[in-house]
Design a protein around this motif. Structure first.
Motif, PDB file in Angstrom:
ATOM      1  N   VAL A 332       0.857  -1.169   0.000  1.00  9.64           N
ATOM      2  CA  VAL A 332       0.000   0.000   0.000  1.00  9.64           C
ATOM      3  C   VAL A 332       0.901   1.229   0.000  1.00  9.64           C
ATOM      4  O   VAL A 332       1.694   1.425   0.919  1.00  9.64           O
ATOM      5  N   ALA A 333       0.855   2.002  -1.083  1.00  8.85           N
ATOM      6  CA  ALA A 333       1.784   3.116  -1.233  1.00  8.85           C
ATOM      7  C   ALA A 333       1.050   4.441  -1.118  1.00  8.85           C
ATOM      8  O   ALA A 333      -0.051   4.592  -1.630  1.00  8.85           O
ATOM      9  N   PRO A 334       1.671   5.374  -0.457  1.00  9.34           N
ATOM     10  CA  PRO A 334       1.039   6.694  -0.274  1.00  9.34           C
ATOM     11  C   PRO A 334       1.266   7.598  -1.473  1.00  9.34           C
ATOM     12  O   PRO A 334       2.265   7.492  -2.155  1.00  9.34           O
ATOM     13  N   GLY A 335       0.301   8.435  -1.729  1.00  6.07           N
ATOM     14  CA  GLY A 335       0.480   9.446  -2.758  1.00  6.07           C
ATOM     15  C   GLY A 335       0.415  10.816  -2.099  1.00  6.07           C
ATOM     16  O   GLY A 335      -0.102  10.958  -0.979  1.00  6.07           O
ATOM     17  N   GLY A 336       0.955  11.820  -2.773  1.00  3.70           N
ATOM     18  CA  GLY A 336       0.877  13.208  -2.307  1.00  3.70           C
ATOM     19  C   GLY A 336       1.412  13.378  -0.896  1.00  3.70           C
ATOM     20  O   GLY A 336       2.359  12.717  -0.491  1.00  3.70           O
ATOM     21  N   ARG A 337       0.756  14.264  -0.130  1.00  2.00           N
ATOM     22  CA  ARG A 337       1.262  14.584   1.200  1.00  2.00           C
ATOM     23  C   ARG A 337       1.014  13.481   2.226  1.00  2.00           C
ATOM     24  O   ARG A 337       1.512  13.532   3.331  1.00  2.00           O
ATOM     25  N   LEU A 338       0.213  12.474   1.815  1.00  3.29           N
ATOM     26  CA  LEU A 338      -0.035  11.371   2.750  1.00  3.29           C
ATOM     27  C   LEU A 338       1.261  10.656   3.131  1.00  3.29           C
ATOM     28  O   LEU A 338       1.366  10.027   4.169  1.00  3.29           O
ATOM     29  N   ALA A 339       2.269  10.778   2.236  1.00  3.10           N
ATOM     30  CA  ALA A 339       3.553  10.129   2.490  1.00  3.10           C
ATOM     31  C   ALA A 339       4.167  10.633   3.788  1.00  3.10           C
ATOM     32  O   ALA A 339       4.948   9.928   4.421  1.00  3.10           O
ATOM     33  N   ASN A 340       3.822  11.825   4.185  1.00  4.61           N
ATOM     34  CA  ASN A 340       4.476  12.422   5.360  1.00  4.61           C
ATOM     35  C   ASN A 340       3.668  12.296   6.644  1.00  4.61           C
ATOM     36  O   ASN A 340       4.062  12.807   7.671  1.00  4.61           O
ATOM     37  N   ARG A 341       2.505  11.632   6.566  1.00  2.00           N
ATOM     38  CA  ARG A 341       1.676  11.520   7.775  1.00  2.00           C
ATOM     39  C   ARG A 341       2.362  10.645   8.837  1.00  2.00           C
ATOM     40  O   ARG A 341       3.002   9.656   8.509  1.00  2.00           O
ATOM     41  N   PRO A 342       2.219  11.006  10.105  1.00  2.00           N
ATOM     42  CA  PRO A 342       2.813  10.201  11.186  1.00  2.00           C
ATOM     43  C   PRO A 342       2.042   8.897  11.415  1.00  2.00           C
ATOM     44  O   PRO A 342       1.111   8.604  10.690  1.00  2.00           O
ATOM     45  N   SER A 343       2.426   8.210  12.483  1.00  2.00           N
ATOM     46  CA  SER A 343       2.040   6.816  12.724  1.00  2.00           C
ATOM     47  C   SER A 343       0.627   6.384  12.295  1.00  2.00           C
ATOM     48  O   SER A 343       0.483   5.632  11.345  1.00  2.00           O
ATOM     49  N   VAL A 344      -0.423   6.837  12.981  1.00  2.00           N
ATOM     50  CA  VAL A 344      -1.744   6.335  12.621  1.00  2.00           C
ATOM     51  C   VAL A 344      -2.299   7.127  11.437  1.00  2.00           C
ATOM     52  O   VAL A 344      -3.084   8.048  11.581  1.00  2.00           O
ATOM     53  N   SER A 345      -1.863   6.726  10.273  1.00  2.00           N
ATOM     54  CA  SER A 345      -2.251   7.437   9.061  1.00  2.00           C
ATOM     55  C   SER A 345      -3.377   6.687   8.378  1.00  2.00           C
ATOM     56  O   SER A 345      -3.622   5.526   8.667  1.00  2.00           O
ATOM     57  N   PRO A 346      -4.087   7.320   7.451  1.00  2.00           N
ATOM     58  CA  PRO A 346      -5.095   6.614   6.649  1.00  2.00           C
ATOM     59  C   PRO A 346      -4.487   5.424   5.926  1.00  2.00           C
ATOM     60  O   PRO A 346      -5.163   4.438   5.632  1.00  2.00           O
TER      61      PRO A 346
END
Ligand code: ATP
Ligand code: MG
Length: 423
Positions: A332-346
């Motif tokens: 599961v790969a993050p796109g956009g700014r989601l890449a920088n979210r801390p631990s409990v991320s979407p």
């Protein structure tokens, strides 16, 4: 720096993601052979040398030149098992399994050891999957074992392998034929290959499967084993073949097939694959009547085979369901700014959701080159992309790494899609 210690010649490490394929092949063996009533036995890796000398036979290649034998500290002669049938029969006698309701059906999976010249498809530690049916009833038992073999090969994705089958006759037929063959070959002795000259004295039947062209030419005029068969052996062979015909199982009668081991009687068979080159046998087996008795048990009709797991996996069809089951985790790969979210991320929420539905899943890196390198090293077949846009729209992008097709799905449809495409 001290010199590196390397693995021993003829042995190898099995590494992920390949180990997942091995595990899936073995799980399929337990499942399919289990359907035929075979349950697993695990015998020791080493045994008294005497077991193999008696059980495999002094004149076989295995006992003659391939065993890893040593003396232990107590002065016992020990051998790393070169095959598993002798051990299974020893255990059958040792644990009084001949007193259980017959037949007893056993499955084994594990490493075997032979001191042979390492080459493609030939290792010094290799692996076999085999079944033995002990205390059975002649041709009917042979058929049962062959049906189980075909069911397994089909389950792991082979549809076109042919079984080579032959009969070596019962003891009396064999003795009769041996005499005829020796009196035919004795005058031609000087023309035989060196190996066959030795076999003329130790194990003349083995000359029939000689690879030497000169030997083959000489054998063209030899008496046939078929002609020396007793009526009983002939009927036995016919019964096996007509049952295979009945169940639509492809086979070819191979008159030269005699197998290397001493204990076979009547039915012998092999499965070969063209994809393997010189070492083309995937499976060898047959019926054996004298072995359990030779090891101190009652006279027992038995039949079984051993599949070479290393070679089997070498030629496993690319579309095999086993490979699918062995696929690595979804990434599961993050796109956009989601890449920088801390631990409990979407992102982690999605990974956990997928895991709870029974899938292996991992968070992957946002950078495409790193993501695909990771997918390859893990054997992943699917990447899910979740970016801010998808998050807002309640969707997820699913990329099939096998077909390279990419689709945007509603989150609510994701599990059904995974189930359909990736299980
Ligand atoms: P081969 O003709 O290849 O020497 P074999 O008659 O010695 O085979 P069996 O004792 O019948 O082999 O063992 C059953 C299967 O185990 C073989 O068909 C093969 O797939 C596998 N096998 C045997 N020896 C090796 C080895 N040294 N390395 C890998 N696989 C092996
Ligand atoms: Mg061999």
């Amino acid at each position: 720096m001290p010199p590196r210690v390397q693995s021993v010649k003829g042995t190898r490490d099995l590494l992920p993601p390949d180990t997942a394929v091995w595990a899936a092949v073995e799980a399929t063996a337990r499942e399919v052979f289990g359907r035929y009533g075979f349950r697993e036995i695990r015998t020791p890796i080493f045994e008294e040398t005497e077991l193999f000398v008696r059980g495999v036979g002094e004149s076989s290649d295995i006992v003659g030149k391939e065993m890893y034998s040593f003396e232990d500290k107590g002065g016992r002669r020990i051998t790393l098992r070169p095959e598993n049938t002798a051990s299974v029969c020893r255990a059958y006698v040792e644990h009084g399994m001949h007193q259980l309701p017959q037949p007893v059906r056993l499955l084994y999976i594990g490493p075997q050891f032979r001191n042979e010249k390492p080459q493609k498809g030939r290792y010094r530690q290799f692996h076999q999957i085999g079944i033995e049916l002990l205390g059975g009833r002649g041709a009917a038992s042979d058929v049962e074992v062959l049906l189980a073999l075909v069911a397994f090969l089909r389950a792991i994705g082979f549809s076109d392998l042919t079984i080579l089958i032959n009969t070596v006759g019962d003891k009396a037929s064999r003795a009769r034929f041996k005499e005829q063959l020796v009196s035919y070959l004795e005058p031609l002795r000087e023309k035989l290959s060196e190996e066959s000259r030795v076999r003329l004295a130790t194990n003349p039947l083995r000359i029939l499967d000689s690879k030497s062209l000169e030997d083959k030419a000489l054998l063209a005029g030899a008496p046939s084993l078929e002609a020396a068969l007793s009526d009983e052996s002939r009927q036995h062979f016919e019964a096996v073949r007509s049952a295979l015909d009945h169940f639509g199982i492809a086979y070819r009668v191979a008159p030269g097939l005699v197998r290397g081991l001493d204990y076979y009687t009547n039915t012998v068979f092999e499965v070969v694959s063209e994809g393997l080159g010189a070492q083309d046998a995937i499976c060898g087996g047959g019926a054996y009547e004298g072995l359990v008795e030779e090891l101190g048990g009652p006279p027992t009709y038995a039949v079984g085979f051993a599949i070479g797991e290393d070679r089997l996996i070498d030629v496993l069809p690319p579309e095999s369901a086993v490979r699918r089951n062995a696929a690595g985790p979804l990434l599961v790969a993050p796109g956009g700014r989601l890449a920088n979210r801390p631990s409990v991320s979407p992102l982690l929420e999605l990974v956990e959701e997928v895991r709870r539905q029974g899938w292996a899943a991992l968070e992957g890196p946002a950078k495409k080159d790193r993501l695909f390198a990771l997918a390859e090293s893990l054997g992943s077949t699917c990447v899910l992309f979740l970016g801010e846009e998808e998050l807002a729209a309640g969707t997820v992008v699913c990329r099939d790494l096998r077909s390279r097709e990419q689709r945007s799905l509603l989150r609510a449809d994701l599990m059904a899609h995974l189930q359909r495409e990736f299980s």
